[in-house]
Design a protein around this motif. Structure first.
Motif, short mmCIF file in Angstrom:
data_model
loop_
_atom_site.label_atom_id
_atom_site.label_comp_id
_atom_site.label_asym_id
_atom_site.label_seq_id
_atom_site.Cartn_x
_atom_site.Cartn_y
_atom_site.Cartn_z
N VAL A 711 -59.55 45.50 98.74
CA VAL A 711 -58.12 45.61 99.90
C VAL A 711 -57.32 45.25 99.01
N ILE A 712 -55.91 46.01 99.48
CA ILE A 712 -54.73 45.77 99.16
C ILE A 712 -53.77 44.95 100.61
N ALA A 713 -54.29 44.08 100.65
CA ALA A 713 -53.37 42.61 101.17
C ALA A 713 -52.15 43.25 101.92
N ASP A 714 -51.36 43.47 100.90
CA ASP A 714 -49.72 43.37 100.43
C ASP A 714 -49.30 44.60 101.77
N VAL A 715 -48.62 44.48 103.07
CA VAL A 715 -48.07 45.78 103.25
C VAL A 715 -47.36 46.23 102.61
N GLN A 716 -46.22 46.35 101.81
CA GLN A 716 -45.53 46.46 100.86
C GLN A 716 -45.69 47.80 99.84
N LEU A 717 -47.06 47.19 99.06
CA LEU A 717 -47.55 48.08 98.41
C LEU A 717 -47.58 49.45 99.15
N LEU A 718 -48.67 49.17 100.54
CA LEU A 718 -48.97 50.28 100.97
C LEU A 718 -47.59 51.32 101.47
N ARG A 719 -46.68 50.64 101.83
CA ARG A 719 -45.07 51.02 101.77
C ARG A 719 -44.64 52.45 100.84
N GLN A 720 -44.91 51.39 99.51
CA GLN A 720 -44.79 51.95 98.32
C GLN A 720 -45.29 53.38 97.59
N LEU A 721 -46.90 53.29 98.49
CA LEU A 721 -47.45 53.92 98.08
C LEU A 721 -47.33 55.23 98.79
N ALA A 722 -46.97 55.24 100.15
CA ALA A 722 -46.28 56.15 101.62
C ALA A 722 -45.31 57.29 100.03
N TRP A 723 -44.20 55.17 100.36
CA TRP A 723 -42.96 56.68 99.44
C TRP A 723 -43.52 57.32 98.43
N LEU A 724 -43.83 56.81 97.07
CA LEU A 724 -44.52 57.38 96.17
C LEU A 724 -45.56 58.85 96.85
N HIS A 725 -46.38 59.08 97.58
CA HIS A 725 -46.71 60.08 98.56
C HIS A 725 -45.78 61.46 98.88
N GLU A 726 -44.81 60.79 99.41
CA GLU A 726 -43.88 61.47 99.75
C GLU A 726 -43.08 62.31 99.00
N SER A 727 -42.61 61.42 98.45
CA SER A 727 -41.84 62.30 97.29
C SER A 727 -41.73 63.37 96.39
N LEU A 728 -43.28 62.83 95.64
CA LEU A 728 -43.87 63.98 95.18
C LEU A 728 -44.35 65.07 95.62
N GLU A 729 -44.81 64.72 97.03
CA GLU A 729 -45.03 65.67 97.83
C GLU A 729 -44.29 66.82 97.63
N TRP A 730 -42.28 66.22 98.42
CA TRP A 730 -41.94 66.88 98.35
C TRP A 730 -41.01 68.04 96.98
N LEU A 731 -41.21 66.86 96.02
CA LEU A 731 -41.29 67.18 94.73
C LEU A 731 -41.83 68.84 94.51
N GLY A 732 -43.27 68.04 94.51
CA GLY A 732 -44.38 70.04 93.93
C GLY A 732 -43.52 70.78 95.21
N GLY A 733 -43.57 70.53 96.00
CA GLY A 733 -43.02 71.53 96.69
C GLY A 733 -42.05 72.71 96.17
N TYR A 734 -41.23 71.57 96.00
CA TYR A 734 -40.20 72.42 95.33
C TYR A 734 -39.91 73.00 94.40
N VAL A 735 -41.17 72.46 93.56
CA VAL A 735 -41.24 72.75 92.23
C VAL A 735 -42.08 73.92 91.80
N GLN A 736 -42.57 74.05 93.33
CA GLN A 736 -43.51 74.96 93.41
C GLN A 736 -42.57 76.67 93.79
N ASN A 737 -42.01 76.14 94.70
CA ASN A 737 -41.07 77.01 95.35
C ASN A 737 -40.19 77.93 93.97
N MET A 738 -39.49 76.55 93.47
CA MET A 738 -39.23 77.37 92.46
C MET A 738 -39.52 78.09 91.42
#
Length: 963
Positions: A711-738
């Motif tokens: 299990v992922i015991a360090d919640v900071q890793l989960l925060r980084q994973l959430a940042w990664l998710h939001e960033s990639l979704e935001w960037l991927g949407g921009y790339v598809q619109n472009m």
């Protein structure tokens, strides 16, 4: 000659003469008729008919003639009178001519008698006349220098040149031997040199200042009109465009007006004198004619060609200074009236500079074309065909050289002495504008003061030194403002800092001008300016962009943990923090998208760079994702294993809660950064999807346990994973619109747009995997803490405790910590997707694990009930809704407070609230909790349970629904 008028008697005589002539004509006709009758009698019969017809026609003609004479009698009378008048005048003239002839004969006889005396007097008169003419010319020569100077002051250059050349021709001709006129000769020769210099400067001024004045004035009007807002700017654009068109019309029109000035001697002097003293488009023809008369045409052509580049640079310097003054006015004006002035924009200034310089260079080229026509006409009219004139190819070549020099300055093209520009980033960074300016501005080299060692003012060569300094000052004035751009790089002043991205502003006007040059010169290949721009973009710009893209994609992971400030997120259209690396990649991609718009010919090159950067960034993000989801022993954590399992992943992506969060994300993106838009569901739909998800996860886990490293015991890793998710979704949407925009506009091939779309989908796929891992990780935490609770816990304690089980407390703390770190990193829609459904999962898990409990007493049941209530309270605080699913788990464990008969009676009375297997597990646990109870009792109890459940199902009785 006197006018002789006929008398009335003469007029009557004329009329009677007319009547007599008519009578004679009639008599002749009758005689002719008689002759015809005689012929008809004497000739054979076959001619009688023809003679009769001829006689008839003659009689008809005679009748018509009589009618015409009677009808035009007045006109005939007036014609006869005029004839009589002219005949009388001619007779009188003949008489006078005979008299004149007689007089001339008498004069000739008299002159012949005194021939020698008259010849002597005539020769003396000619000599005196010649002497008087020479004296008049000498007197005129004495005042000629003042007259020429006066003409030069009044800008009457043709009159000054004509009089000066005539005077020098007289001194070299009839007055060549007059020693008293040597001083006048020297003064006129000095004036000739001064006039030549003045004419050359005037020609240069007309070529580069007068011709560019309309375009520069239009620029000044446009600059002053920018302070009045958008409407004023539009009016300024219209005025500038109209000014350009009118200036071009003025440049074309004089070609017709001056075409005949220098073609031949007839009428040329009068026309040139009429144009003398003016300053219009015909002025260069006058100047060329003056220089030709001074025999300075070859020197002038050489001077024009040698000074062309410096004068073109002076045009650029004047335009830059005008824009600098306008920007200074706009910076100072807000203190007086800020509402009337818009802030100065450096990019707008650069665009205005290039447009204005291009317009002025077009005017200069048109003026050169007219000057060349004048040069050719003057050379042809005086037989100077051997003079080597420059051509329009030379003019456009110098213009292109200057444009390449100015473009290099603003693009910061690296020179041979250093490669500092190679490290200049092309895409916008997070530094401020002041830092960028200070970074790009070249440092001024330190000025070394020199001390004069010797002074030559009192030496014998001081006069020559003074002349040298004067000549040097004159040459400096000729160079003018062009010397500012030819100075050292540290002393050059630019409107904006040098930046390779300035090519987006320079490319459109320069390419239009290059196309015009190629069309004017009739070139089949590209001109040097076009090749220079293409080479810079292909070699410098694209190479630097590729290097920067590779450097950006290889950014260390430590930098990815830094998120953006809220103000920056608002500007980026995001609601939650984003990884700085994703923001930099998007800015890089956006800058390349802007370059694709500004440089459409290189769209495929920019698109290949974008795809390369996105591929590298996707791989780097994949490595970061694997690092976050990797367990201690090198394998992925349980949640990542489940997310990568095709069956589980496909099952979770088909559930309504996943589809709802994806639809909500699309709606939020369409709302341009607005807060989450949720999709309503009925309670039955929610219970159904939660039940299906709980069943698949519980069945996949089976009877196995989860270790601490899975299990992922360090919640900071989960925060980084959430940042990664939001960033990639935001960037991927921009790339598809472009990609959709590029495909719709047709800027790139459809295959390239599809490749870019697929990259955007890959980024979104990786982002979705991260969200699935977060969703599953929360559930894995529930398994990790609750499985030991039922399988290793003691439920038959002797003492009652008011505290929940430690595993339950740890689970509550974990869930609370996860919520704390994720609610700052994820949107509400995604938080709801992650935490919604936990209560049914926990309820099912507690009910399903009841068979693992060996013994239970009342204290153990109370302990489990307290654990359920604690979990219910914690999850209610997370989801902000009462989790009724845990009420069923609590009711299920409360069955253990009853005996077997009470359990069966409750089922019989209120119906089945649980399945038969779950009731059987309760009865079995109650049996195990009674030491010494016979096994047959348990068997009979289970049979009774089967009968009761059959009856309850047949009756359709139900308690509260089972999740």
């Amino acid at each position: 000659m006197t006018d002789v008028r006929p008398s009335p008697a003469a007029m009557n005589h004329n009329m009677s003469s007319s009547s007599m002539s008519s009578l004679k004509t009639t008599q002749r006709g009758q005689t002719l008729l008689r002759e015809l009758d005689h012929l008809s009698l004497t000739h054979p019969d076959e001619f009688r008919e023809r003679l009769g017809a001829l006689k008839h026609k003659y009689q008809r003609s005679e009748q018509q003639l009589q009618e015409l004479v009677s009808h035009h009698e007045a006109e005939l009378r007036r014609a006869m009178q005029l004839y009589e008048n002219v005949s009388g005048r001619i007779s009188a003239t003949r008489t006078r001519m005979r008299t004149v002839r007689e007089n001339l004969v008498n004069c000739k006889m008299l002159l012949h008698c005194k021939r020698d005396e008259l010849k002597k007097l005539w020769q003396e008169g000619v000599e005196h006349k010649h002497m008087l003419s020479l004296l008049e010319k000498v007197e005129e020569l004495r005042g000629l220098p003042d007259a020429v100077s006066s003409h030069m002051q009044r800008r009457e250059f043709y009159r000054a040149t004509r009089r000066l050349t005539d005077g020098l021709a007289l001194l070299d001709g009839q007055l060549v031997g007059v020693q008293a006129l040597q001083e006048v000769r020297a003064e006129l020769e000095a004036l000739a040199d001064e006039l030549h210099e003045r004419l050359a400067d005037e020609l240069q001024r007309h070529l580069y200042e007068q011709s560019t004045q309309p375009a520069l004035a239009a620029l000044q009007r446009h600059g002053s009109g920018r302070c009045s807002g958008r409407a004023g700017s539009e009016r300024g654009d219209e005025q500038r465009s109209s000014g350009r068109s009118s200036a071009r019309e003025r440049e074309r029109r004089p070609l017709v007006d001056i075409s005949g000035l220098l073609g031949g001697p007839a009428g040329g002097e009068e026309e040139l004198e009429a144009l003398d003293g003016g300053d219009g488009a015909s002025h260069p023809a006058v100047l060329v004619e003056c220089l030709t008369r001074l025999q300075k045409l070859p020197d002038t052509v050489e001077a024009v060609l040698s000074r062309m580049e410096s004068e073109l640079l002076s045009v650029v310097a004047r335009t830059s200074r005008t824009l600098q003054e306008q920007r200074s006015v706009q910076v100072v004006a807000p203190a007086i009236g800020p509402a009337l002035v818009q802030p100065a924009d450096g990019q707008a200034l650069l665009s205005q500079l290039v447009d204005a310089v291009a317009d002025q260079f077009r005017a200069v080229a048109a003026t050169h074309e007219r000057v060349l026509v004048a040069f050719r006409r003057s050379a042809a009219s005086r037989g100077l065909d051997t003079i080597a004139l420059y051509s329009m190819d030379d003019v456009w070549a110098r213009i292109q050289d200057v444009l390449k020099l100015v473009t290099s300055e603003y693009l910061d093209v690296p020179s041979a002495g250093g490669a500092a520009a190679a490290d200049t980033p092309l895409t916008p960074r997070t530094e401020t504008a002041a830092e960028l300016s200070s970074h790009f501005m070249r440092k001024r080299p330190p000025r070394v003061r020199t001390r004069q060692l010797f002074n030559f003012d009192a030496s014998s060569t001081s006069l020559n030194m003074g002349a040298y300094l004067q000549e040097k000052a004159r040459l400096s004035r000729q160079r003018g403002e062009g010397a500012a751009l030819l100075a050292s790089p540290g002393e050059r002043r630019r409107l904006v800092p040098a930046d390779p991205l300035n090519i987006t502003l320079l490319y459109p006007p320069l390419m239009r001008l290059a196309a015009e040059i190629e069309e004017k010169l009739g070139q089949t290949s590209h001109c040097p300016l076009h090749s220079f721009i293409n080479d810079y973009i292909s070699e410098e710009l694209l190479g630097q962009l590729r290097a920067e893209g590779a450097l950006l994609a290889e950014t260390r992971m430590d930098g990815w943990k830094t998120v953006q400030e809220p103000a920056e997120l608002v500007a980026l259209g995001a609601a939650k923090p984003l990884l700085q690396s994703a923001v930099q990649v998007r800015r890089f991609v956006a800058s390349l998208r802007t370059l694709m718009t500004s440089l459409p010919d290189y769209c495929n090159h920019f698109l290949s760079i974008i795809c390369g950067v996105l591929v590298q960034y996707k791989e780097a993000c994949g490595q970061q994702y694997r690092g976050l989801t990797q367990a201690e022993h090198g394998r992925a954590v349980v949640s990542a294993q489940w997310a990568h399992d095709e069956d589980i992943s496909r099952f979770l992506r088909e559930l309504p809660n996943w589809l709802n969060q994806k639809q909500g994300g699309a709606a939020a993106a369409a709302a341009a950064g607005a807060e989450d838009l949720s999709v309503e569901e009925s309670p039955e739909e929610v219970r159904e999807r939660n039940r299906r998800e709980t069943e698949i996860l519980s069945g996949n886990l089976g009877d196995g346990d989860i270790g601490p490293g899975e299990v992922i015991a360090d919640v900071q890793l989960l925060r980084q994973l959430a940042w990664l998710h939001e960033s990639l979704e935001w960037l991927g949407g921009y790339v598809q619109n472009m990609a959709a925009d590029l495909s719709e506009s047709g800027a790139v091939p459809e295959s390239s747009a599809q490749t870019l779309t697929q990259l955007g989908r890959d980024l979104e796929e990786l982002a979705d995997s991260g969200l699935l891992v977060l969703h599953l990780e929360v559930r894995v935490h529930c398994f990790f803490h609750l499985l030991p609770l039922t399988r290793q816990g003691q439920f038959a304690p002797n003492l009652d405790s008011s505290e929940p089980d430690p595993e339950v407390s740890r689970l509550n703390r974990d869930l609370s910590s996860i919520m704390d770190v994720l609610q700052t990193a994820l949107r509400k829609r995604k938080l709801r997707y992650i935490f919604e459904g936990l209560a049914p999962l926990v309820s099912n898990l507690l009910i399903a694990d009841l068979p693992h409990i060996q013994r239970v007493n009342e204290n153990g049941v109370k302990k489990m009930v307290r654990d359920v209530l604690s979990l219910q309270q914690s999850m209610t605080s997370l989801t902000m809704a009462r989790e009724v699913a845990l009420d069923q788990a609590r009711a299920y464990y409360e069955l253990l407070l009853k005996d077997s008969d009470e359990v069966l009676a409750a089922v019989r009375e209120r119906g089945a609230a649980f399945t038969e297997a779950e009731y059987a597990a309760v009865l079995e646990l109650l049996h195990r909790s009674q030491p010494g109870a016979p096994a047959m009792r348990l068997h009979r109890t289970l049979e009774r349970l089967s009968d009761v459940m059959s009856g309850a199902l047949a009756a359709g009785a139900h308690g509260y629904p089972h999740e």
